[in-house]
Design an enzyme around this catalytic site. Structure first.
Site, PDB file in Angstrom:
ATOM      1  N   SER A 291       0.685  -1.492  -0.008  1.00  0.00           N
ATOM      2  CA  SER A 291       0.161   0.218   0.366  1.00  0.00           C
ATOM      3  C   SER A 291       0.981   1.150   0.016  1.00  0.00           C
ATOM      4  O   SER A 291       1.440   1.024   0.669  1.00  0.00           O
ATOM      5  CB  SER A 291      -1.414  -0.004   1.125  1.00  0.00           C
ATOM      6  OG  SER A 291      -1.020   1.142   1.618  1.00  0.00           O
TER       7      SER A 291
ATOM      8  N   SER B  49      -0.599   4.605   0.347  1.00  0.00           N
ATOM      9  CA  SER B  49      -1.114   5.269   1.354  1.00  0.00           C
ATOM     10  C   SER B  49      -0.509   5.476   2.827  1.00  0.00           C
ATOM     11  O   SER B  49      -0.758   6.547   3.044  1.00  0.00           O
ATOM     12  CB  SER B  49      -2.403   4.747   2.065  1.00  0.00           C
ATOM     13  OG  SER B  49      -3.599   4.323   1.444  1.00  0.00           O
TER      14      SER B  49
ATOM     15  N   THR C 277      -8.952  -1.520   2.274  1.00  0.00           N
ATOM     16  CA  THR C 277      -9.054  -1.894  -0.007  1.00  0.00           C
ATOM     17  C   THR C 277      -8.807  -3.575   0.152  1.00  0.00           C
ATOM     18  O   THR C 277      -9.738  -4.324   1.617  1.00  0.00           O
ATOM     19  CB  THR C 277      -6.870  -1.229   0.825  1.00  0.00           C
ATOM     20  OG1 THR C 277      -7.475  -2.337  -0.568  1.00  0.00           O
ATOM     21  CG2 THR C 277      -6.270  -1.839   1.406  1.00  0.00           C
TER      22      THR C 277
ATOM     23  N   LYS D 235     -13.517  -4.342   1.267  1.00  0.00           N
ATOM     24  CA  LYS D 235     -14.051  -2.850   1.238  1.00  0.00           C
ATOM     25  C   LYS D 235     -15.705  -3.532   1.328  1.00  0.00           C
ATOM     26  O   LYS D 235     -16.674  -3.127   1.696  1.00  0.00           O
ATOM     27  CB  LYS D 235     -14.190  -2.610   0.187  1.00  0.00           C
ATOM     28  CG  LYS D 235     -13.102  -2.065  -0.676  1.00  0.00           C
ATOM     29  CD  LYS D 235     -12.735  -1.386  -1.933  1.00  0.00           C
ATOM     30  CE  LYS D 235     -11.390  -0.419  -1.746  1.00  0.00           C
ATOM     31  NZ  LYS D 235     -11.166   0.114  -2.875  1.00  0.00           N
TER      32      LYS D 235
ATOM     33  N   ASN E  83     -14.179   2.605   1.518  1.00  0.00           N
ATOM     34  CA  ASN E  83     -12.829   2.707   1.665  1.00  0.00           C
ATOM     35  C   ASN E  83     -12.263   3.763   3.326  1.00  0.00           C
ATOM     36  O   ASN E  83     -11.550   3.783   2.873  1.00  0.00           O
ATOM     37  CB  ASN E  83     -12.323   2.638   0.878  1.00  0.00           C
ATOM     38  CG  ASN E  83     -12.452   3.840   0.340  1.00  0.00           C
ATOM     39  OD1 ASN E  83     -13.389   5.192   1.024  1.00  0.00           O
ATOM     40  ND2 ASN E  83     -11.941   5.154  -0.152  1.00  0.00           N
TER      41      ASN E  83
ATOM     42  N   ASP F 271     -13.527   6.714  -3.771  1.00  0.00           N
ATOM     43  CA  ASP F 271     -13.529   6.455  -4.002  1.00  0.00           C
ATOM     44  C   ASP F 271     -13.944   7.064  -5.444  1.00  0.00           C
ATOM     45  O   ASP F 271     -13.078   7.723  -6.399  1.00  0.00           O
ATOM     46  CB  ASP F 271     -13.104   4.920  -4.685  1.00  0.00           C
ATOM     47  CG  ASP F 271     -11.794   3.713  -3.954  1.00  0.00           C
ATOM     48  OD1 ASP F 271     -11.332   4.449  -3.884  1.00  0.00           O
ATOM     49  OD2 ASP F 271     -12.826   2.727  -3.958  1.00  0.00           O
TER      50      ASP F 271
ATOM     51  N   GLY G  76     -14.588  -3.912 -17.099  1.00  0.00           N
ATOM     52  CA  GLY G  76     -14.353  -4.227 -16.297  1.00  0.00           C
ATOM     53  C   GLY G  76     -15.943  -4.022 -15.045  1.00  0.00           C
ATOM     54  O   GLY G  76     -16.365  -3.494 -15.410  1.00  0.00           O
TER      55      GLY G  76
ATOM     56  N   GLY H  31     -15.158  -4.283  -8.449  1.00  0.00           N
ATOM     57  CA  GLY H  31     -15.793  -2.715  -7.325  1.00  0.00           C
ATOM     58  C   GLY H  31     -15.386  -1.821  -7.101  1.00  0.00           C
ATOM     59  O   GLY H  31     -15.769  -0.903  -7.454  1.00  0.00           O
TER      60      GLY H  31
END
Length: 293
Positions: free
Chosen positions: A22, A24, A69, A73, A94, A109, A134, A137
């Site tokens: 991650s 983040s 993540t 979620k 999220n 998001d 796609g 999610g």
């Protein structure tokens, strides 16, 4: 200078499994340092079967908030006291914050996804067509984002009819159900020439399959010049998909800006602050990824 952690330092973090990749923590800790706040943001690897006990533990130790993540979620929703209508609509959370001794979940998001389309590439979307590759999610946030921007048509394209049907049916209680259509992959030659915005929400093109693209050269050859190709993947930069699109004269946006902007939206909630050092967050990620300026 190394940050001094004390008994007063407040805790933020990200939960996922795996979570060591991650980005983040890089972005959020850079923002916290810039603001001079006594917080720290840590990654927590939590296996699905331990989710409930982990969230209870977070409440006990006074965690202020956390990002969520893959794969949590959707699984986290029943463990929260409240979720915002937006997160409810998408069926995914999220960002979680502690408010009045309760866990409140939302989804930033969407905000992250639409940010570059509302600023740098702002236009009147009401006459425009979005094609989304796609149906997982991430596609849910993109559908909600495109609806918010007011697109005339939104088309979701997938390879598996059963998953597409599930995707469509999962919105049946939502006002967004009327806003988009689902199609199988074979429909792409008809859809791509109409696309003003083409979004890749699939993991194709991501490490380790960096030389792959969700579309072949023939499919992307019909993308109109000046259309926007948006890949939610941010490594490699640019992805194969975006390289192909740029050759067709399309404008390329990668997922790095979405990552930054959904992070900004989350920090605003946790810190209760409106002004955040966005450029510092963006720069920290670019430096970390060795992208320079």
């Amino acid at each position: 200078m190394t940050k001094k952690i004390t008994g007063k330092t407040k805790l933020l973090g990200v939960i996922g499994h795996p979570v060591e990749h991650s980005l983040s923590p890089v972005m959020h800790n850079a923002a916290i340092a810039q603001l001079g706040l006594d917080y720290v943001y840590l990654p927590f690897a939590i296996e699905p079967q331990n989710l409930e006990v982990a969230i209870a533990g977070f409440a006990t130790v006074g965690v202020v908030g956390f990002s969520v993540t893959i794969p949590h979620k959707q699984a986290i929703i029943p463990l929260l006291s409240e979720i915002t209508p937006l997160a409810q609509t998408i069926g995914a959370v999220n960002t979680v914050s502690r408010q009045n001794n309760k866990w409140v979940g939302t989804n930033t998001d969407i905000e992250g996804f639409i940010a570059p389309l509302q600023t740098t590439y702002k236009q009147d979307w009401s006459q425009k067509v979005a094609v989304i590759l796609g149906n997982g999610g991430a596609a849910r946030a993109v559908v909600a984002g495109c609806t918010q921007l007011g697109f005339a048509q939104i088309h979701v394209v997938g390879r598996n009819m059963q998953k597409l049907e599930e995707f469509r049916n999962s919105w049946s209680n939502s006002p967004l159900a009327e806003k988009f259509q689902v199609h199988q992959w074979e429909k792409l030659p008809e859809l791509i020439p109409q696309a003003n915005l083409l979004v890749n929400t699939t993991p194709i093109g991501m490490y380790p399959k960096v030389d792959e693209s969700p579309l072949n050269v023939e499919e992307i050859a019909n993308l109109p010049t000046g259309a926007i190709a948006y890949d939610l993947i941010y490594i490699p930069k640019p992805t194969q998909f975006l390289q192909q699109a740029q050759k067709q004269g399309a404008i390329a946006i990668d997922g790095l800006e979405m990552l930054v902007q959904q992070g900004v939206a989350a920090l605003k909630i946790w810190l209760q602050q409106e002004t955040l050092p966005v450029e510092v967050m963006r720069q920290a990620l670019q430096n970390h990824l060795g992208l320079g300026k």
